[in-house]
Design a protein around this motif. Structure first.
Motif, PDB file in Angstrom:
ATOM      1  N   ARG A   1      12.044  -0.421   4.631  1.00 51.44           N
ATOM      2  CA  ARG A   1      12.939  -1.153   3.731  1.00 51.44           C
ATOM      3  C   ARG A   1      12.221  -1.444   2.423  1.00 51.44           C
ATOM      4  NH1 ARG A   1      15.451  -6.063   6.566  1.00 51.44           N
ATOM      5  NH2 ARG A   1      16.764  -4.438   7.468  1.00 51.44           N
ATOM      6  N   GLY A   2      10.951  -1.854   2.524  1.00 52.80           N
ATOM      7  CA  GLY A   2      10.152  -2.101   1.324  1.00 52.80           C
ATOM      8  C   GLY A   2       9.925  -0.837   0.512  1.00 52.80           C
ATOM      9  N   ILE A   3       9.660   0.275   1.210  1.00 52.42           N
ATOM     10  CA  ILE A   3       9.436   1.548   0.519  1.00 52.42           C
ATOM     11  C   ILE A   3      10.680   1.971  -0.255  1.00 52.42           C
ATOM     12  CG2 ILE A   3       9.071   4.040   0.870  1.00 52.42           C
ATOM     13  CD1 ILE A   3       7.213   3.211   3.256  1.00 52.42           C
ATOM     14  N   PHE A   4      11.842   1.884   0.398  1.00 52.49           N
ATOM     15  CA  PHE A   4      13.081   2.307  -0.273  1.00 52.49           C
ATOM     16  C   PHE A   4      13.464   1.345  -1.398  1.00 52.49           C
ATOM     17  CE2 PHE A   4      13.799   4.847   3.630  1.00 52.49           C
ATOM     18  CZ  PHE A   4      14.022   6.072   3.015  1.00 52.49           C
ATOM     19  N   ALA A   5      13.227   0.049  -1.194  1.00 48.81           N
ATOM     20  CA  ALA A   5      13.524  -0.921  -2.260  1.00 48.81           C
ATOM     21  C   ALA A   5      12.626  -0.665  -3.469  1.00 48.81           C
ATOM     22  CB  ALA A   5      13.338  -2.340  -1.744  1.00 48.81           C
ATOM     23  N   ALA A   6      11.350  -0.388  -3.215  1.00 45.49           N
ATOM     24  CA  ALA A   6      10.427  -0.076  -4.312  1.00 45.49           C
ATOM     25  C   ALA A   6      10.769   1.254  -4.969  1.00 45.49           C
ATOM     26  CB  ALA A   6       8.993  -0.050  -3.793  1.00 45.49           C
ATOM     27  N   SER A   7      11.397   2.144  -4.203  1.00 41.24           N
ATOM     28  CA  SER A   7      11.784   3.440  -4.768  1.00 41.24           C
ATOM     29  C   SER A   7      12.796   3.290  -5.891  1.00 41.24           C
ATOM     30  CB  SER A   7      12.365   4.353  -3.678  1.00 41.24           C
ATOM     31  OG  SER A   7      11.382   4.704  -2.747  1.00 41.24           O
ATOM     32  N   LEU A   8      13.581   2.200  -5.852  1.00 40.97           N
ATOM     33  CA  LEU A   8      14.531   1.963  -6.935  1.00 40.97           C
ATOM     34  C   LEU A   8      13.788   1.727  -8.250  1.00 40.97           C
ATOM     35  CD1 LEU A   8      17.513   1.606  -7.720  1.00 40.97           C
ATOM     36  CD2 LEU A   8      17.240  -0.838  -7.261  1.00 40.97           C
ATOM     37  N   LEU A   9      12.679   0.981  -8.181  1.00 41.49           N
ATOM     38  CA  LEU A   9      11.847   0.800  -9.370  1.00 41.49           C
ATOM     39  C   LEU A   9      11.106   2.088  -9.716  1.00 41.49           C
ATOM     40  CD1 LEU A   9      10.034  -2.670  -9.285  1.00 41.49           C
ATOM     41  CD2 LEU A   9      11.583  -1.789 -11.028  1.00 41.49           C
ATOM     42  N   ALA A  10      10.551   2.754  -8.690  1.00 32.16           N
ATOM     43  CA  ALA A  10       9.831   4.003  -8.924  1.00 32.16           C
ATOM     44  C   ALA A  10      10.750   5.049  -9.542  1.00 32.16           C
ATOM     45  CB  ALA A  10       9.242   4.522  -7.608  1.00 32.16           C
ATOM     46  N   PHE A  11      12.010   4.999  -9.152  1.00 33.35           N
ATOM     47  CA  PHE A  11      13.008   5.915  -9.692  1.00 33.35           C
ATOM     48  C   PHE A  11      13.072   5.812 -11.218  1.00 33.35           C
ATOM     49  CE2 PHE A  11      17.342   6.550 -11.188  1.00 33.35           C
ATOM     50  CZ  PHE A  11      17.662   7.790 -10.671  1.00 33.35           C
ATOM     51  N   PHE A  12      12.888   4.596 -11.727  1.00 34.92           N
ATOM     52  CA  PHE A  12      12.884   4.391 -13.181  1.00 34.92           C
ATOM     53  C   PHE A  12      11.864   5.297 -13.859  1.00 34.92           C
ATOM     54  CE2 PHE A  12      11.009   2.276 -16.880  1.00 34.92           C
ATOM     55  CZ  PHE A  12      12.124   2.025 -17.660  1.00 34.92           C
TER      56      PHE A  12
ATOM     57  N   PRO B   1       0.799  -1.225   0.000  1.00 36.94           N
ATOM     58  CA  PRO B   1       0.000   0.000   0.000  1.00 36.94           C
ATOM     59  C   PRO B   1       0.831   1.275   0.000  1.00 36.94           C
ATOM     60  CG  PRO B   1       0.010  -1.015   2.173  1.00 36.94           C
ATOM     61  CD  PRO B   1       0.659  -1.987   1.248  1.00 36.94           C
ATOM     62  N   PHE B   2       2.131   1.150   0.206  1.00 35.30           N
ATOM     63  CA  PHE B   2       2.993   2.337   0.308  1.00 35.30           C
ATOM     64  C   PHE B   2       3.704   2.656  -1.021  1.00 35.30           C
ATOM     65  CE2 PHE B   2       3.262  -0.129   4.362  1.00 35.30           C
ATOM     66  CZ  PHE B   2       2.271   0.594   5.031  1.00 35.30           C
ATOM     67  N   ALA B   3       3.220   2.064  -2.119  1.00 39.61           N
ATOM     68  CA  ALA B   3       3.854   2.287  -3.419  1.00 39.61           C
ATOM     69  C   ALA B   3       3.845   3.766  -3.797  1.00 39.61           C
ATOM     70  CB  ALA B   3       3.153   1.458  -4.492  1.00 39.61           C
ATOM     71  N   GLY B   4       2.780   4.465  -3.459  1.00 35.25           N
ATOM     72  CA  GLY B   4       2.715   5.899  -3.760  1.00 35.25           C
ATOM     73  C   GLY B   4       3.833   6.656  -3.071  1.00 35.25           C
ATOM     74  N   LEU B   5       4.145   6.266  -1.840  1.00 33.77           N
ATOM     75  CA  LEU B   5       5.225   6.917  -1.096  1.00 33.77           C
ATOM     76  C   LEU B   5       6.583   6.619  -1.735  1.00 33.77           C
ATOM     77  CD1 LEU B   5       5.743   8.700   1.345  1.00 33.77           C
ATOM     78  CD2 LEU B   5       5.916   6.640   2.751  1.00 33.77           C
ATOM     79  N   SER B   6       6.718   5.452  -2.327  1.00 33.69           N
ATOM     80  CA  SER B   6       7.965   5.128  -3.031  1.00 33.69           C
ATOM     81  C   SER B   6       8.212   6.109  -4.178  1.00 33.69           C
ATOM     82  CB  SER B   6       7.917   3.698  -3.571  1.00 33.69           C
ATOM     83  OG  SER B   6       7.866   2.771  -2.517  1.00 33.69           O
ATOM     84  N   PHE B   7       7.152   6.524  -4.865  1.00 27.49           N
ATOM     85  CA  PHE B   7       7.304   7.518  -5.930  1.00 27.49           C
ATOM     86  C   PHE B   7       7.730   8.868  -5.361  1.00 27.49           C
ATOM     87  CE2 PHE B   7       4.682   4.470  -8.297  1.00 27.49           C
ATOM     88  CZ  PHE B   7       5.360   4.454  -9.517  1.00 27.49           C
ATOM     89  N   VAL B   8       7.217   9.209  -4.168  1.00 26.11           N
ATOM     90  CA  VAL B   8       7.609  10.471  -3.528  1.00 26.11           C
ATOM     91  C   VAL B   8       9.091  10.440  -3.147  1.00 26.11           C
ATOM     92  CG1 VAL B   8       7.238  11.976  -1.532  1.00 26.11           C
ATOM     93  CG2 VAL B   8       5.279  10.914  -2.682  1.00 26.11           C
TER      94      VAL B   8
END
Length: 406
Positions: A195-206, A46-53
């Protein structure tokens, strides 16, 4: 130079602020959000949106560094020029330039697969053949000319932004959403959650890969000192707002177990919609994603051209026919590599490798600006940022790169 000598054709300055902003938005918006929301949600839930931020905050620091460097050195293969000026080492510059070109072709490969997935949903044709057709068509447009290519990309960008606004509007009007409540999207302070948010941020960074492409068409920008910083910042602000709103909408509407498995995630918002609406959105998504392929092709070919023009790669790659004023041999090479990658690797691997390469480049580019500020005063007009900006750019880019390996 004597009157009988001819100067080889060079690139044409024809890009203003609106065109350059639409160019940047075309690759950021089309490349990421239409393809990677599902993969990001698979990691961050559910925190995928925060990964984009988080990804947007990391990118914004480096974007400011690029704005200064691109106005100091408004040339193709910009990153290579920045690193060479700072480190005084040709081979580091060549490696950085090749890494930038690699990020472009790998990114274009990932997006081409995403575009083919949407087109498969619409037509039922084989994804592999559709991917090949998309890459070849975008290659022909990239060969046509920079002004023509960017005008086409600008029109497509307007279409894809309209598509995202339609996703948000349609999703928010659904009476019985099947995803998370907004309250579920507020994270706790548990280490595993972040940890999940930051790991997903690597994909969101794309999804934000693209603003640096604007620096690599600097030789084709009218008044780069004024145009490039404005276009970079406008691109990031508009993309971040669109990403946050779109990802939250999809998380509210679509069950996570369905979302996390999809290569065409935004189409899931319309699963209960009339057929005409589904087909209309699929058409928009196809247009949006192929735009990312086109713009990354343009960027990668300009980097290769820039390296060849400065003697770092074979001179043939700097060939610019007067008819098109585009780097034809470099563009054909880029198209060939993209075709190979789309047939060899899956989309999530391609996206992750792109992010890792780009983050490594960002560390070096920020370090280059720190060195240039410390040792090289210049009276030449250019955009300036405080030295704290590239310092934080190094730290945040390195942290996000490290998070991907944890």
């Amino acid at each position: 130079m004597t009157g009988n000598e001819q100067t080889p054709p060079k690139l044409r300055r024809s890009l203003n602020t609106p065109l350059l902003t639409l160019y940047g938005l075309g690759v950021t918006v089309g490349a990421g959000i239409y393809v990677l929301v599902g993969a990001t949600a698979d990691i961050a839930g559910p925190f995928a949106g925060l990964s984009f931020v988080v990804a947007a905050l990391v990118v914004s620091l480096t974007a400011l560094s690029y704005a200064e460097l691109a106005t100091r050195y408004p040339v193709s293969a910009g990153e290579a020029a920045y690193v060479e000026a700072a480190f005084q080492n040709k081979w580091i510059a060549v490696l950085v330039g090749l890494a930038v070109a690699a990020s472009g072709v790998i990114s274009a490969s990932a997006v081409a697969i995403g575009a083919a997935s949407y087109l498969h949903d619409l037509t039922g044709l084989g994804t592999s053949w559709l991917t090949i057709a998309i890459v070849l068509l975008m290659g022909l447009i990239a060969l046509w000319g920079i002004t023509e290519s960017v005008y086409i990309a600008a029109v497509i960008t307007i279409i894809e932004i309209t598509g995202l606004l339609f996703v948000i509007g349609w999703g928010m009007s659904i009476p019985d959403p099947q995803g998370y409540a907004v309250s579920d999207m507020i994270p706790t302070f548990e280490i595993e959650t972040w940890r999940g948010i930051f790991a997903a941020s690597l994909l969101a960074f794309f999804a934000f890969v693209g603003f640096e492409d604007m620096a690599n068409v600097a030789e084709e920008v009218i008044d780069p000192v004024r145009t490039i910083p404005k276009a970079i910042l406008l691109t990031l602000i508009l993309a971040a707002l669109l990403y946050l709103a779109t990802s939250v909408t999809v998380l509210i509407v679509v069950p996570i177990e369905t979302l996390s498995l999809s290569a065409a995630p935004l189409a899931l918002v319309f699963s209960e919609a009339p057929l005409a609406v589904k087909q209309g959105f699929s058409a928009v998504a196809i247009v949006a994603t192929v735009n990312g392929v086109l713009i990354q092709m343009i960027m990668a070919s300009r980097v290769i051209y820039g390296l060849a023009d400065r003697g770092h790669l074979p001179r043939a790659l700097a060939l610019v026919p007067s008819a098109t004023q585009t780097p034809v041999i470099a563009t054909l090479l880029v198209v060939a590599i993209i075709l190979t990658l789309t047939q060899a690797l899956p989309i999530d691997i391609l996206a992750e490798r792109t992010s890792q390469i780009v983050l490594g480049i960002f560390v070096l580019v920020n370090a280059a600006l720190i060195l240039l500020k410390s040792k090289q005063a210049t009276s030449k007009p250019h955009f300036r940022v405080p030295v704290l900006v590239p310092v934080l750019g190094v730290v945040t880019s390195a942290m996000l790169l490290t998070a991907g390996f944890l």
